[in-house]
Design a protein around this motif. Structure first.
Motif, PDB file in Angstrom:
ATOM      1  N   ARG A   1       0.897  -1.127  -0.134  1.00 42.00           N
ATOM      2  CA  ARG A   1      -0.079   0.008   0.051  1.00 42.00           C
ATOM      3  C   ARG A   1       0.792   1.348   0.182  1.00 42.00           C
ATOM      4  O   ARG A   1       0.601   2.086  -0.617  1.00 42.00           O
ATOM      5  CB  ARG A   1      -0.966  -0.046   1.244  1.00 42.00           C
ATOM      6  N   GLN A   2       1.746   1.219   0.903  1.00 40.32           N
ATOM      7  CA  GLN A   2       2.710   2.360   0.805  1.00 40.32           C
ATOM      8  C   GLN A   2       3.412   2.395  -0.502  1.00 40.32           C
ATOM      9  O   GLN A   2       3.657   3.726  -0.643  1.00 40.32           O
ATOM     10  CB  GLN A   2       3.846   2.086   1.870  1.00 40.32           C
ATOM     11  N   GLU A   3       3.882   1.447  -1.119  1.00 37.85           N
ATOM     12  CA  GLU A   3       4.537   1.854  -2.394  1.00 37.85           C
ATOM     13  C   GLU A   3       3.429   2.214  -3.474  1.00 37.85           C
ATOM     14  O   GLU A   3       3.871   3.002  -4.268  1.00 37.85           O
ATOM     15  CB  GLU A   3       5.101   0.419  -2.781  1.00 37.85           C
ATOM     16  N   ASN A   4       2.504   1.534  -3.481  1.00 36.41           N
ATOM     17  CA  ASN A   4       1.597   2.116  -4.286  1.00 36.41           C
ATOM     18  C   ASN A   4       1.185   3.657  -4.295  1.00 36.41           C
ATOM     19  O   ASN A   4       0.890   4.378  -5.130  1.00 36.41           O
ATOM     20  CB  ASN A   4       0.078   1.490  -4.202  1.00 36.41           C
ATOM     21  N   ALA A   5       1.003   4.111  -2.835  1.00 33.00           N
ATOM     22  CA  ALA A   5       0.932   5.474  -2.445  1.00 33.00           C
ATOM     23  C   ALA A   5       2.031   6.177  -3.102  1.00 33.00           C
ATOM     24  O   ALA A   5       1.877   7.480  -3.599  1.00 33.00           O
ATOM     25  CB  ALA A   5       0.647   5.604  -0.983  1.00 33.00           C
ATOM     26  N   ARG A   6       3.168   5.707  -2.636  1.00 33.59           N
ATOM     27  CA  ARG A   6       4.447   6.487  -3.178  1.00 33.59           C
ATOM     28  C   ARG A   6       4.385   6.683  -5.017  1.00 33.59           C
ATOM     29  O   ARG A   6       4.650   7.724  -5.266  1.00 33.59           O
ATOM     30  CB  ARG A   6       5.716   5.997  -3.067  1.00 33.59           C
ATOM     31  N   ARG A   7       3.951   5.655  -5.679  1.00 30.36           N
ATOM     32  CA  ARG A   7       3.772   5.749  -7.012  1.00 30.36           C
ATOM     33  C   ARG A   7       2.824   6.452  -7.467  1.00 30.36           C
ATOM     34  O   ARG A   7       2.976   7.253  -8.427  1.00 30.36           O
ATOM     35  CB  ARG A   7       3.725   4.211  -7.503  1.00 30.36           C
ATOM     36  N   GLN A   8       1.661   6.642  -6.697  1.00 33.57           N
ATOM     37  CA  GLN A   8       0.595   7.568  -7.074  1.00 33.57           C
ATOM     38  C   GLN A   8       0.874   9.036  -6.816  1.00 33.57           C
ATOM     39  O   GLN A   8       0.813   9.889  -7.779  1.00 33.57           O
ATOM     40  CB  GLN A   8      -0.687   7.159  -6.269  1.00 33.57           C
ATOM     41  N   ALA A   9       1.752   9.255  -5.953  1.00 32.94           N
ATOM     42  CA  ALA A   9       2.048  10.520  -5.652  1.00 32.94           C
ATOM     43  C   ALA A   9       3.052  10.971  -6.810  1.00 32.94           C
ATOM     44  O   ALA A   9       3.341  12.151  -7.285  1.00 32.94           O
ATOM     45  CB  ALA A   9       2.976  10.658  -4.332  1.00 32.94           C
ATOM     46  N   ALA A  10       4.035  10.107  -7.065  1.00 34.84           N
ATOM     47  CA  ALA A  10       5.063  10.430  -8.136  1.00 34.84           C
ATOM     48  C   ALA A  10       4.183  10.666  -9.409  1.00 34.84           C
ATOM     49  O   ALA A  10       4.539  11.580 -10.375  1.00 34.84           O
ATOM     50  CB  ALA A  10       5.871   9.259  -8.205  1.00 34.84           C
ATOM     51  N   LEU A  11       3.332   9.813  -9.657  1.00 38.63           N
ATOM     52  CA  LEU A  11       2.412  10.032 -10.951  1.00 38.63           C
ATOM     53  C   LEU A  11       1.653  11.266 -10.944  1.00 38.63           C
ATOM     54  O   LEU A  11       1.953  12.282 -11.869  1.00 38.63           O
ATOM     55  CB  LEU A  11       1.627   8.903 -10.984  1.00 38.63           C
ATOM     56  N   GLU A  12       1.200  11.699  -9.657  1.00 35.06           N
ATOM     57  CA  GLU A  12       0.426  13.037  -9.767  1.00 35.06           C
ATOM     58  C   GLU A  12       1.646  14.206  -9.766  1.00 35.06           C
ATOM     59  O   GLU A  12       1.216  15.090 -10.550  1.00 35.06           O
ATOM     60  CB  GLU A  12      -0.299  13.252  -8.260  1.00 35.06           C
ATOM     61  N   GLU A  13       2.636  13.924  -9.375  1.00 33.14           N
ATOM     62  CA  GLU A  13       3.733  15.063  -9.452  1.00 33.14           C
ATOM     63  C   GLU A  13       4.157  15.296 -10.964  1.00 33.14           C
ATOM     64  O   GLU A  13       4.281  16.383 -11.634  1.00 33.14           O
ATOM     65  CB  GLU A  13       4.853  14.721  -8.692  1.00 33.14           C
ATOM     66  N   ALA A  14       4.112  13.847 -11.614  1.00 37.29           N
ATOM     67  CA  ALA A  14       4.582  14.142 -13.146  1.00 37.29           C
ATOM     68  C   ALA A  14       3.385  14.781 -13.914  1.00 37.29           C
ATOM     69  O   ALA A  14       3.770  15.537 -14.663  1.00 37.29           O
ATOM     70  CB  ALA A  14       4.794  12.679 -13.578  1.00 37.29           C
ATOM     71  N   ILE A  15       2.218  14.664 -13.299  1.00 39.45           N
ATOM     72  CA  ILE A  15       1.148  15.102 -14.380  1.00 39.45           C
ATOM     73  C   ILE A  15       1.193  16.598 -14.038  1.00 39.45           C
ATOM     74  O   ILE A  15       0.876  17.345 -14.841  1.00 39.45           O
ATOM     75  CB  ILE A  15      -0.219  14.416 -13.618  1.00 39.45           C
ATOM     76  N   ARG A  16       1.426  16.963 -12.691  1.00 42.46           N
ATOM     77  CA  ARG A  16       1.421  18.446 -12.381  1.00 42.46           C
ATOM     78  C   ARG A  16       2.440  19.011 -13.300  1.00 42.46           C
ATOM     79  O   ARG A  16       2.438  20.100 -13.757  1.00 42.46           O
ATOM     80  CB  ARG A  16       1.583  18.409 -10.811  1.00 42.46           C
ATOM     81  N   THR A  17       3.666  18.398 -13.280  1.00 44.18           N
ATOM     82  CA  THR A  17       4.959  18.930 -14.028  1.00 44.18           C
ATOM     83  C   THR A  17       4.666  19.289 -15.453  1.00 44.18           C
ATOM     84  O   THR A  17       4.973  20.190 -16.050  1.00 44.18           O
ATOM     85  CB  THR A  17       6.034  18.045 -13.670  1.00 44.18           C
ATOM     86  N   ARG A  18       3.916  18.028 -16.048  1.00 44.08           N
ATOM     87  CA  ARG A  18       3.582  18.075 -17.677  1.00 44.08           C
ATOM     88  C   ARG A  18       2.580  19.220 -17.680  1.00 44.08           C
ATOM     89  O   ARG A  18       2.733  19.860 -18.783  1.00 44.08           O
ATOM     90  CB  ARG A  18       3.080  16.706 -17.653  1.00 44.08           C
ATOM     91  N   ARG A  19       1.450  19.330 -16.742  1.00 44.54           N
ATOM     92  CA  ARG A  19       0.573  20.453 -17.144  1.00 44.54           C
ATOM     93  C   ARG A  19       1.162  21.839 -17.123  1.00 44.54           C
ATOM     94  O   ARG A  19       0.885  22.656 -17.805  1.00 44.54           O
ATOM     95  CB  ARG A  19      -0.472  20.374 -16.145  1.00 44.54           C
ATOM     96  N   GLU A  20       2.143  21.972 -16.314  1.00 44.83           N
ATOM     97  CA  GLU A  20       2.883  23.341 -16.098  1.00 44.83           C
ATOM     98  C   GLU A  20       3.772  23.496 -17.190  1.00 44.83           C
ATOM     99  O   GLU A  20       3.778  24.671 -17.884  1.00 44.83           O
ATOM    100  CB  GLU A  20       3.870  23.259 -14.682  1.00 44.83           C
ATOM    101  N   SER A  21       4.432  22.491 -17.685  1.00 43.26           N
ATOM    102  CA  SER A  21       5.064  22.625 -19.002  1.00 43.26           C
ATOM    103  C   SER A  21       4.400  22.831 -20.126  1.00 43.26           C
ATOM    104  O   SER A  21       4.772  23.787 -21.111  1.00 43.26           O
ATOM    105  CB  SER A  21       5.990  21.157 -19.334  1.00 43.26           C
ATOM    106  N   TRP A  22       3.184  22.480 -20.211  1.00 44.82           N
ATOM    107  CA  TRP A  22       2.103  22.569 -21.069  1.00 44.82           C
ATOM    108  C   TRP A  22       1.779  23.975 -21.450  1.00 44.82           C
ATOM    109  O   TRP A  22       1.774  24.710 -22.273  1.00 44.82           O
ATOM    110  CB  TRP A  22       0.962  21.549 -21.222  1.00 44.82           C
ATOM    111  N   THR A  23       1.382  24.323 -20.102  1.00 46.03           N
ATOM    112  CA  THR A  23       0.903  25.766 -19.639  1.00 46.03           C
ATOM    113  C   THR A  23       2.055  26.719 -20.114  1.00 46.03           C
ATOM    114  O   THR A  23       1.561  27.950 -20.955  1.00 46.03           O
ATOM    115  CB  THR A  23       0.383  26.041 -18.164  1.00 46.03           C
TER     116      THR A  23
END
Length: 587
Positions: A509-531
């Motif tokens: 569960r902890q690893e899944n949470a870490r991966r989800q957080a990393a994914l959300e950070e990647a999505i946020r970074t990509r959105r900022e790059s796109w903007t």
């Protein structure tokens, strides 16, 4: 090749049998349903899982074999069913009603011996009478004989009982022969009767029937009907305990005693202690007493400690074994493993004397001769009661405001190393008990509760497991928390088993949470790059001046699919930390 084919077929058949057995196992994953069945005392509630739901319906519909199947399943605790003899006896009653003689015999025995946590002599006789008189089942006739021999209210009929035993044994019923042999050996006792019994014992032991080996072991140990020979007695006890079929409790006590008596080497002594511990836990007070002596005498090479000796003597006394009560009384009189307390010793000598242990009667007289007023100083809570009764009275005393009387009792039982007392006192110390422990003593409380958990106290093991898991009052130690929760689960707590499974899944569960957080950070970074890119838009490509040439390579879909697969492989190999849900290979 033919041999290989034959072997493959055998393997496939074996796997098919395993799969069929697994499919028939009552599993929670296959559904659940609440049920109840009258068991001679109450409408006993229980939970059915998977295939057991169908078995129950077919049992109620008159299919006797399914009633018998469920009786066995609840007796063993098959699949996800909770082992419960109170449910077993209900299904046996139902099977008996539907015409199963063996079920009548088994139900009668359980009503008589209390293995389902209660006794009912009337129902024991009723089940046996149906099985014997109506269904002509010889095992039921043997059960009826036992019921008639001890029928309450002056209804015992020894002559009829003896006739039923004779008939059952003549028909080849094993229980009938056991009862006949024991009557010859222990009731008649004359030379001819004992000779006949010994022949029956010998034949039964050769057939690996536990009762036969027990008869031979007792005869040789005591010199009854044969020359006394403890060595041969030990051999019969070993065979019966390790190979016999049937009730082996007393045999394993005798075998453990023999290993201790011989004192061949450390390994044998320790093995003897293990057998005695198992028999003591199984309810043989004599086994408890022997272990108590081992600890009190600090037998060389033995592992039983002085403190454990007191625990075993108390358990033996609670099992109404006079010699164990006498040993515990002596421990209090002479301060062996417990603080000296002659008043407590007197109460225990009195109990042992009531249990017909002559030495204890003399011990009580000796104490009273030295202090005639000792009985007047008996504690409010009788020290000779069982631990369970003393703790119930102690808790009630504390609840009604007589805290000192209750706490003194629990402290004394804690000094006897009883896990229930350690659990109760540990809680009072940890959480505080106004008027006695006004300030919480968490460290002392944890020590007592963990002591109880170490010996398998279920509630204490759950408490300590959670404490170590969260670092509450103890250093954070999740592996240790899992170990204690596993202990509670193995002791039958379904709640602990569920918590343990959750604990084991926590890293994932902890690893899944870490991966989800990393994914959300990647999505946020990509959105900022796109903007940012579109805020300062510049064309990344302009049409070349040359003439257009049609594309003839891979399709866009195939390029995307290959990229998704590569991303999954990279994720599994650890070269990337994200595998988004939009990737079909990651679902």
């Amino acid at each position: 090749m033919p041999g290989q084919t034959k072997f493959l077929c055998m393997v496939l058949i074996a796997w098919a049998c395993v799969a069929q057995a697994w499919a028939q196992s009552p599993l929670a994953a296959d559904g659940r349903r609440d049920g109840f069945l009258f068991n001679g005392k109450q409408n006993m509630p229980f939970v059915l899982y998977g295939a057991a739901i169908r078995w129950h319906q077919e049992c109620l519909g008159g299919k006797t074999s399914e009633c018998e199947r469920l009786a066995g399943a609840f007796e063993r605790g098959d699949g996800d069913l909770k082992r419960d003899l109170r449910v077993t006896i209900g299904y046996l009653m139902k099977a008996c009603e539907q015409g199963s003689g063996p079920s009548c015999a088994r139900a009668s025995a359980m009503f008589r011996d209390g293995s389902a946590t209660f006794t009912n002599p009337e129902l024991a006789q009723k089940m046996a009478e149906r099985g014997c008189n109506e269904l002509k089942n010889q095992a039921s006739c043997a059960a009826l004989a036992a019921a008639m021999a001890s029928a309450p209210g002056g209804n015992a009929d020894p002559a009829r009982s003896a006739a039923l035993v004779e008939s059952a044994c003549a028909a080849g019923d094993d229980e009938g022969c056991r009862m006949k042999a024991n009557a010859l050996f222990h009731e008649r006792k004359d030379a001819a009767s004992r000779s006949e019994a010994l022949a029956m014992y010998e034949a039964a032991c050769t057939a690996k029937r536990a009762w036969g080996c027990l008869g031979m072991a007792v005869a040789h140990n005591e010199g009854w009907g044969v020359a006394q020979d403890r060595g041969r007695g030990g051999d019969y006890a070993r065979i019966g305990c390790t190979q016999g079929q049937g009730d082996r409790l007393r045999l394993c006590t005798l075998f453990g005693n023999d290993l201790i008596r011989q004192r061949k080497d450390k390994a044998s002594i320790n093995k003897g202690e293990q057998y005695l511990d198992a028999s003591c836990s199984g309810g043989d007070g004599n086994a408890c007493y022997t272990l108590g002596l081992v600890g009190l005498n600090q037998l060389p090479s033995a592992t039983t400690t002085m403190q454990e000796a007191i625990y075993y003597l108390r358990r033996g006394c609670d099992l109404a074994t006079g010699v164990a009560c006498n040993g515990l009384a002596g421990s209090y009189e002479h301060a062996l493993g417990v603080p000296k307390d002659t008043v407590v010793a007197l109460a225990l000598y009195d109990k042992a004397c009531q249990l017909e242990h002559a030495e204890a009667c003399e011990g009580a007289r000796r104490l009273l001769a030295a202090d005639a007023g000792m009985r007047s100083r008996m504690p409010a809570i009788d020290p000779s009661l069982t631990v369970a009764d003393q703790l119930r009275q102690a808790k009630a005393a504390v609840d009604r405001g007589d805290k000192n009387a209750g706490v003194r009792t629990v402290v004394r039982l804690m000094q006897e190393n009883h896990e229930d007392a350690q659990w109760l006192l540990g809680g009072w110390l940890y959480y505080g008990l106004p008027g006695v422990f006004d300030l919480s003593r968490k460290a002392d409380g944890v020590t007592l509760i963990e002591n109880a958990a170490r010996v398998g106290h279920v509630d204490a093991a759950i408490w300590v497991g959670m404490a170590y898991w969260y670092g509450d009052g103890v250093p954070l130690n999740r592996p240790k928390g899992e170990e204690y929760m596993a202990i509670a689960g193995m002791r039958g707590s379904q709640m602990a088993a569920a918590i343990y499974r959750s604990m084991r899944a926590e890293p994932e569960r902890q690893e899944n949470a870490r991966r989800q957080a990393a994914l959300e950070e990647a999505i946020r970074t990509r959105r900022e790059s796109w903007t940012s890119s579109w805020s300062n838009y510049k064309p990344s490509w302009s049409a070349p001046a040359t003439r257009y040439t049609p594309y003839t390579g891979r399709s866009v879909a195939s390029i995307i699919d290959a990229g998704n697969w590569n991303q999954r492989i990279n994720y599994l190999s650890g070269t990337t930390t994200a595998c988004p849900r939009s990737n079909s290979y990651c679902r």
